[in-house]
Design an enzyme around this catalytic site. Sequence first.
Site, PDB file in Angstrom:
ATOM      1  N   TYR A 194       0.821  -1.208   0.000  1.00 50.43           N
ATOM      2  CA  TYR A 194       0.000   0.000   0.000  1.00 50.43           C
ATOM      3  C   TYR A 194       0.854   1.257   0.000  1.00 50.43           C
ATOM      4  O   TYR A 194       1.949   1.270   0.578  1.00 50.43           O
ATOM      5  CB  TYR A 194      -0.917   0.023   1.229  1.00 50.43           C
ATOM      6  CG  TYR A 194      -1.895  -1.112   1.317  1.00 50.43           C
ATOM      7  CD1 TYR A 194      -2.198  -1.899   0.209  1.00 50.43           C
ATOM      8  CD2 TYR A 194      -2.528  -1.416   2.520  1.00 50.43           C
ATOM      9  CE1 TYR A 194      -3.097  -2.942   0.316  1.00 50.43           C
ATOM     10  CE2 TYR A 194      -3.434  -2.458   2.627  1.00 50.43           C
ATOM     11  CZ  TYR A 194      -3.706  -3.223   1.514  1.00 50.43           C
ATOM     12  OH  TYR A 194      -4.598  -4.264   1.618  1.00 50.43           O
TER      13      TYR A 194
ATOM     14  N   LYS B 214     -22.512   4.812  -6.253  1.00 46.56           N
ATOM     15  CA  LYS B 214     -21.958   6.019  -6.882  1.00 46.56           C
ATOM     16  C   LYS B 214     -21.427   5.790  -8.292  1.00 46.56           C
ATOM     17  O   LYS B 214     -21.217   6.755  -9.028  1.00 46.56           O
ATOM     18  CB  LYS B 214     -20.850   6.611  -6.007  1.00 46.56           C
ATOM     19  CG  LYS B 214     -19.648   5.724  -5.777  1.00 46.56           C
ATOM     20  CD  LYS B 214     -18.724   6.352  -4.732  1.00 46.56           C
ATOM     21  CE  LYS B 214     -17.584   5.428  -4.344  1.00 46.56           C
ATOM     22  NZ  LYS B 214     -16.797   5.982  -3.209  1.00 46.56           N
TER      23      LYS B 214
END
Length: 344
Positions: A53, A245
């Site tokens: 990450y 969304k």
Amino acid sequence: MEFRELGRTGISVSRICLGTMTWGEQNSEADAHAQIDYALERGVNFLDTAELYSTPARAETQGRTEEYIGNWLQTSGRRQDVVIASKITGPGNEWIRGGRPIDGKEVVAALDASLKRLRTDYIDLYQLHWPNRRHYNFNRSWGFDPFCQGREGVRENMLETLEALDAQVKAGKIRAVGVSNETSWGLMEFLRLAREHNLPRLASIQNEYNLLRRHFDLDLAEVAYFEEIALLAYSPLGGGVLSGKYLDGQVPRGTRGDVGDVWRMSEHSEPAIRAYVELAKAHGLDPCQMALAYCLTKPFMTSVIIGATSMAQLEADIGAADLTLSDTVLEGIEAIHRRYPRTV
């Protein structure tokens, strides 16, 4: 906040785990620290990260998320207040240790690098991010073919990896070990090797679980029950798609879809997503909270890993732990799942 034991380890973790993969790309270090502070105020004690990450994965930001956490630990002095989970990356990313598969040598190199970035002496839960062999995670279930690989060396590699993890546990650098993106066979084989060779027993498995991806309901749920393995569910909102969304081709600015692929959206998944969003709205629920609360109803669920790019999202996601879904909503979810049982 409710807590559960992490497998058989005696480590207590909150039912909501703060995921961190947006930190370093979509979120700044100040954002990251604010999220940790707020989560701890709400009773969350569990952070999940990885050497990979931030995301989307790229060389320029690799390891940045762990650095943000490490800086927070250094300035706050609150190491004892958090359970930290991290992961060694599986094969495939050339900028992370040459893209090499996981083995004993790579465990040592990856762990030491993560400890340095995290600015801590130990990691509570150290996980194998994905297997060296073929697996069905990351949207690969339709093309999954375990026969397109050799058997030779697979068990030997798993044993070598467990032995390396054992040495790190004995050195005090790891408290518990787990896997991620694993299969039923892989989980059982690791458990067998640990039992026969007196090596660390897996405490957990971190796999995707959400309204769209419910592979865990079958064989893995049975393994988790009988073997007392904790499920740490990642992408409980399907990478954000269950918010609705991205319906009708929308890609709002600043979202994960704006900076990377939204691979859980397709002509197959969109009808299911729309149905779940409509169900939530019909009952006055936030679609994201409904999706998270549903995950928390599952008896095999130890902790649900949330991720947020804004404080408003974080507040809503953590708030899902206080939401009890009615029988009518639960029946509606199962009816939709029956209609759309497997989506890509």
